[in-house]
Design an enzyme around this catalytic site. Structure first.
Site, PDB file in Angstrom:
ATOM      1  N   THR A   1       0.864  -1.180   0.000  1.00  0.00           N
ATOM      2  CA  THR A   1       0.000   0.000   0.000  1.00  0.00           C
ATOM      3  C   THR A   1       0.895   1.224   0.000  1.00  0.00           C
ATOM      4  OG1 THR A   1      -1.937  -0.924   1.128  1.00  0.00           O
ATOM      5  CG2 THR A   1      -1.487   1.330   1.605  1.00  0.00           C
TER       6      THR A   1
ATOM      7  N   ARG B   1     -13.382  -7.727  -2.728  1.00  0.00           N
ATOM      8  CA  ARG B   1     -12.820  -7.526  -1.381  1.00  0.00           C
ATOM      9  C   ARG B   1     -12.365  -6.071  -1.216  1.00  0.00           C
ATOM     10  NH1 ARG B   1      -7.791  -5.550   0.861  1.00  0.00           N
ATOM     11  NH2 ARG B   1      -7.444  -6.564   2.862  1.00  0.00           N
TER      12      ARG B   1
ATOM     13  N   GLY C   1     -10.439  -3.517   1.596  1.00  0.00           N
ATOM     14  CA  GLY C   1      -9.615  -3.563   2.808  1.00  0.00           C
ATOM     15  C   GLY C   1      -9.808  -2.352   3.691  1.00  0.00           C
ATOM     16  N   ASP C   2      -8.826  -2.116   4.532  1.00  0.00           N
ATOM     17  CA  ASP C   2      -8.911  -1.010   5.489  1.00  0.00           C
ATOM     18  C   ASP C   2      -8.595   0.350   4.873  1.00  0.00           C
ATOM     19  OD1 ASP C   2      -6.219  -1.936   5.128  1.00  0.00           O
ATOM     20  OD2 ASP C   2      -5.620  -0.665   6.807  1.00  0.00           O
TER      21      ASP C   2
ATOM     22  N   THR D   1      -0.832   0.460   6.907  1.00  0.00           N
ATOM     23  CA  THR D   1      -0.541  -0.539   5.884  1.00  0.00           C
ATOM     24  C   THR D   1      -0.372  -1.895   6.548  1.00  0.00           C
ATOM     25  OG1 THR D   1       1.042  -1.281   4.220  1.00  0.00           O
ATOM     26  CG2 THR D   1       1.919   0.110   5.972  1.00  0.00           C
ATOM     27  N   GLY D   2      -0.805  -2.928   5.860  1.00  0.00           N
ATOM     28  CA  GLY D   2      -0.697  -4.263   6.432  1.00  0.00           C
ATOM     29  C   GLY D   2      -1.928  -5.071   6.108  1.00  0.00           C
TER      30      GLY D   2
ATOM     31  N   GLY E   1      -5.220  -5.700   6.061  1.00  0.00           N
ATOM     32  CA  GLY E   1      -6.313  -4.772   6.315  1.00  0.00           C
ATOM     33  C   GLY E   1      -7.431  -5.303   7.178  1.00  0.00           C
TER      34      GLY E   1
HETATM   35  N1  ASP Z   1      -3.919  -2.596   4.065  1.00  0.00           N
HETATM   36  C1  ASP Z   1      -4.039  -2.945   2.675  1.00  0.00           C
HETATM   37  C2  ASP Z   1      -5.284  -3.776   2.478  1.00  0.00           C
HETATM   38  O1  ASP Z   1      -5.586  -4.598   3.315  1.00  0.00           O
HETATM   39  C3  ASP Z   1      -2.874  -3.680   2.146  1.00  0.00           C
HETATM   40  C4  ASP Z   1      -1.555  -3.161   2.563  1.00  0.00           C
HETATM   41  O2  ASP Z   1      -1.424  -2.231   3.304  1.00  0.00           O
HETATM   42  O3  ASP Z   1      -0.555  -3.707   2.121  1.00  0.00           O
HETATM   43  O4  ASP Z   1      -5.906  -3.645   1.455  1.00  0.00           O
END
Ligand code: ASP
Length: 287
Positions: free
Chosen positions: A157, A185, A187-188, A207-208, A210
């Site tokens: 992200t 889908r 995400g966050d 980021t991570g 989500g």
């Molecule tokens: N947080 C993002 C998601 O879940 C992905 C990411 O941050 O790498 O879509």
């Protein structure tokens, strides 16, 4: 006028031990310098985070914009959100297809509609109506910056948070989502309060994985910890990521407060990021 400015940007949680991140480091340093110059000449935090995230999307180096990966149906569905601290106005797009810059679409939602989020076909039609730049050829444009690996939810992200010289904060987050995600889908990243938040005292971009950030309401949690528990930015950010970890999630966040303090905690194997500190120094890190 506060006369202090500060900025953090990220290119996503998770780095591979056996790969060089020199191109990302060089690019993030250039962007930090761009952000610093914009803030030094008095640009608003909102304009700075929009422009930095647009350039991150454009680079193809991260899993957002040009570097996004297709979902399991082979489609590129992108998410983004932006939030202005002083007004707490926010805009977001989810599962947007066919446009170069999801963050510009999110900003347009914030400024041109009474809504906060548009998704799917509606988002696409709205972006088209506002003449945002389209992806001309999907097959030629996208250059996925990462290949799906063996982890259950692989990530990537981009984001930026900034404090400008007038004391205003802003946050922006944009993503291609997790690798190998199901069609539809979300995400966050486009969820205000989960992957993106800004108010009068803090701006946050996450980021991570989500799903875990959504279940913790992580970005808003940083603000709430400062507001209700009296935690410092550094404590609030660290504890919020600790809670993501307690659920079994991996990732990190970047945050700046109204005094120009920065926090960049993560529990993932690395997080690509660059900072413009309040004293003007620039740092770039991936580990
Ligand atoms: N947080 C993002 C998601 O879940 C992905 C990411 O941050 O790498 O879509």
């Amino acid at each position: 006028m506060g006369q202090t400015y500060a900025l953090l940007l990220h290119g996503g949680a998770g780095v591979l031990a056996d790969r060089s991140y020199d191109p990302e480091r060089t690019h993030m340093r250039t962007l930090a310098e761009t952000g610093k110059a914009m803030l030094a000449r008095g640009d608003s935090a909102l304009d700075v985070v929009t422009e930095i995230v647009r350039q991150l999307e454009d680079s193809g180096l991260y899993v957002a914009g040009k570097g996004a990966s297709p979902n399991q149906a082979g489609r590129y569905e992108l998410d983004a959100a932006i939030m202005d601290g002083p007004s707490q106005k926010a805009g977001a797009v989810a599962a947007l297809t066919g446009f170069l810059s999801p963050i510009k679409a999110a900003r347009c939602v914030m400024e041109e509609t009474p809504h906060v989020m548009l998704a799917g076909r509606g988002a696409e039609r709205f972006a088209g109506m506002h003449e945002l730049d389209r992806v001309i050829s999907v097959n030629d444009y996208y250059t996925p910056a990462a290949a799906p690996d063996s982890r259950a939810i692989a990530t990537g992200t981009v984001g930026c948070v900034a404090l400008d010289m007038s004391g205003r904060l802003a946050a922006a987050t944009s993503t291609g989502g997790t690798l190998n995600k199901l069609e539809g889908r979300i995400g966050d990243s486009p969820i205000i309060g989960a992957g993106c938040w800004s108010d009068g005292h803090v701006a946050v971009s996450c980021t991570g994985q989500g799903e875990f950030f959504m279940r913790q309401g992580t970005a808003k949690d940083v603000s709430a910890r400062m507001k209700y528990a009296g935690e410092s930015l550094e404590e609030a950010a660290r504890h919020a990521i600790g809670d993501v970890g307690a659920l079994g999630g991996e990732g990190g966040l970047i945050a700046v407060d109204a005094q120009g303090n920065l926090a960049q905690p993560f529990n993932s194997p690395g997080m690509k990021r660059a900072a413009v500190h309040a004293d003007g120094t620039i740092t770039v890190d991936v580990n």
